[in-house]
Design an enzyme around this catalytic site. Sequence first.
Site, PDB file in Angstrom:
ATOM      1  N   LYS A  70     -12.774 -71.497  11.660  1.00 36.89           N
ATOM      2  CA  LYS A  70     -11.794 -71.187  12.703  1.00 36.89           C
ATOM      3  C   LYS A  70     -10.503 -71.931  12.422  1.00 36.89           C
ATOM      4  CE  LYS A  70     -15.616 -70.624  15.837  1.00 36.89           C
ATOM      5  NZ  LYS A  70     -16.681 -71.464  15.236  1.00 36.89           N
TER       6      LYS A  70
ATOM      7  N   GLU B 100     -36.159 -61.268  12.164  1.00 37.11           N
ATOM      8  CA  GLU B 100     -36.316 -60.678  13.497  1.00 37.11           C
ATOM      9  C   GLU B 100     -36.243 -59.158  13.465  1.00 37.11           C
ATOM     10  OE1 GLU B 100     -34.525 -63.273  12.681  1.00 37.11           O
ATOM     11  OE2 GLU B 100     -34.460 -64.795  14.254  1.00 37.11           O
TER      12      GLU B 100
HETATM   13  P1  ADP Z   1     -33.143 -67.306   7.763  1.00 40.17           P
HETATM   14  O1  ADP Z   1     -31.652 -67.366   7.502  1.00 40.17           O
HETATM   15  O2  ADP Z   1     -33.567 -68.088   8.933  1.00 40.17           O
HETATM   16  O3  ADP Z   1     -33.926 -67.460   6.514  1.00 40.17           O
HETATM   17  P2  ADP Z   1     -33.532 -64.548   7.400  1.00 40.17           P
HETATM   18  O4  ADP Z   1     -34.099 -64.780   6.082  1.00 40.17           O
HETATM   19  O5  ADP Z   1     -34.165 -63.589   8.289  1.00 40.17           O
HETATM   20  O6  ADP Z   1     -33.456 -65.832   8.229  1.00 40.17           O
HETATM   21  O7  ADP Z   1     -32.010 -64.232   7.168  1.00 40.17           O
HETATM   22  C1  ADP Z   1     -31.257 -63.470   8.013  1.00 40.17           C
HETATM   23  C2  ADP Z   1     -29.804 -63.730   7.804  1.00 40.17           C
HETATM   24  O8  ADP Z   1     -29.442 -63.715   6.423  1.00 40.17           O
HETATM   25  C3  ADP Z   1     -28.926 -62.671   8.420  1.00 40.17           C
HETATM   26  O9  ADP Z   1     -28.796 -62.847   9.797  1.00 40.17           O
HETATM   27  C4  ADP Z   1     -27.636 -62.863   7.654  1.00 40.17           C
HETATM   28  O10 ADP Z   1     -26.887 -63.955   8.146  1.00 40.17           O
HETATM   29  C5  ADP Z   1     -28.110 -63.227   6.281  1.00 40.17           C
HETATM   30  N1  ADP Z   1     -28.095 -62.039   5.424  1.00 40.17           N
HETATM   31  C6  ADP Z   1     -29.126 -61.267   5.068  1.00 40.17           C
HETATM   32  N2  ADP Z   1     -28.728 -60.285   4.238  1.00 40.17           N
HETATM   33  C7  ADP Z   1     -27.393 -60.424   4.082  1.00 40.17           C
HETATM   34  C8  ADP Z   1     -26.364 -59.702   3.354  1.00 40.17           C
HETATM   35  N3  ADP Z   1     -26.654 -58.665   2.593  1.00 40.17           N
HETATM   36  N4  ADP Z   1     -25.104 -60.135   3.457  1.00 40.17           N
HETATM   37  C9  ADP Z   1     -24.790 -61.201   4.216  1.00 40.17           C
HETATM   38  N5  ADP Z   1     -25.694 -61.925   4.900  1.00 40.17           N
HETATM   39  C10 ADP Z   1     -26.973 -61.544   4.843  1.00 40.17           C
END
Ligand code: ADP
Length: 548
Positions: free
Chosen positions: A440, A333
């Site tokens: 939690k 997004e």
């Molecule tokens: P999906 O999880 O649906 O594949 P994305 O590939 O766009 O969607 O992933 C986004 C999510 O991945 C973020 O909202 C976050 O939760 C996680 N994420 C991405 N980069 C990191 C990071 N460096 N550290 C922790 N979480 C991450």
Amino acid sequence: MTTPLLGQMMDVPLNVSSLVRHAARYAGDTEIVSRRVEGDIHRYTYRDCEKRAKQLAQALIRLGVSPGERIGTLAWNGYRHLEAYYGVTGFGAVCHTINPRLFPEQIAFIINHADDSYVLFDTTFAALVDVVAPQCPKVKGWIALADEAHIPALATPVLSYETLLAAEDGDFEWPVLDERCASNLCYTSGTTGNPKGALYSHRSSVLHAYGASLPDALGLSARDAVLPVVPMFHVNAWGIPHAVALTGAKLVLPGKDLDGKSLHDLMETERVTFSAGVPTVWMCLLQYVRETGKRFSTLERTVIGGSACPPAMLREFEDVYGVRVIHAWGMTEMSPLGTLVRLNWEQSQRPLEERRQLMEKQGAVICGVDMKIVGADGQELPRDGVAFGDLHVRGPWVIDRYFRSEASPLVDGWFPTGDVATIDRDGFLHITDRSKDVIKSGGEWISSIDVENVAIAHPAVAEAACIACAHPKWTERPLLVVVKREGENVTREALLAFYEGKVAKWWIPDDVVFVEQLPHTATGKLQKLKLREMFRDHVLPAEIAGAA
Ligand code: ADP
């Protein structure tokens, strides 16, 4: 009221085609090297790339494709896929990259939802096309990214990409498009419910490319040779195909072979300086170099993101191999880049351990993106590195609404990311969890990522996932699921003892389960939903170490 005084500069719309035109003119001889699905190495230049992208645009127009139509791709990182990035968007159609690792039903859902009129596919996905095509009756044609000789036998009638291109001369001017027009479409991987489409505009893509290239973001330059391991079917390979054209960097595309040896060979032969990918990929690459005693002779930096980069991985890259890790956070997004770790002058003077702690966080925003954390009441929480809450973002490359969905996902004009985080006074973001993964315990939250990172630092642990287990008194308690490194051993007790002094006592998992492998999503992330289902009936030992 006085009339505002308008600036008197050219009103040149931001178009994606301007990036490849720039590269063709000003980095025309710079190479794009691809490991092809045919098995060989293919080389050409940005000049060649733009010409073929124009031939593709001509071919699609000849097939009757109009601006605004979606063209799907099912392809690895390769030069033909790059041509689609520019050829499809250049005349106003929308390049819709599809993740071939999804289930066929999801792929069919996405193609139908996007209403793709043609789909370009690598021949490795021929069998997949035969499964999906009958479920997508509105697709007018399936185009194999190959010449006639390399098209395998399929039940689905297909066109040859090379034959289509050969009929065109590339004598084509990129039209000037309204910068608000759609350029690319990417779907989230659907870890929760059906995949949702993020429809980027020419404006957002070009601004993202500028932001991504900044020295404290990806920091790309014409001196770099860039190997994106992150697939071009996953959030536009984090914008790298655009940023390399903008900066004139050499591009090295690894195709389908993403194992440690194949990647290392390509990095060495093409003298790669910069790479990017999710932690799972680097786990395999590090294992390969560890086992073979190999080194990286040219690799300077690598971006790790998509999920939290385990500190142990960061340290191994830096301490053993001298490769600088840039930890990054983003999401589909957000086009996807939001934050990257960069230390400012003052932070770079701090003692090593303090620097490390900063580098393990997700970093600071790229100018353009703004972020805040809010509590359950929607009120903004302090930026003190302690308070954690729901992370909200906004900016010109952040989604306003999902494709073909009327309801706005925004809250007071901000996009709720679904991540839980702290922001410290340096503006450093620290993601503690996905909101659905947070544990939690007794009214307090435990960060599953932090608990996993401790386990991964243990020499016998290859991979670890921490999930919530139902508990009568504390509501939830952490359960650690571990994959051991090959040939290594560690007991449950030893692993739990390893936590002493590293996290708050009540964060220490109640139990450890050893498994052969962990479930991953199509983008290489831990599939915690599945894990929680697998361990739904797991009974925690009666004596709760952490709750005492
Ligand atoms: P999906 O999880 O649906 O594949 P994305 O590939 O766009 O969607 O992933 C986004 C999510 O991945 C973020 O909202 C976050 O939760 C996680 N994420 C991405 N980069 C990191 C990071 N460096 N550290 C922790 N979480 C991450």
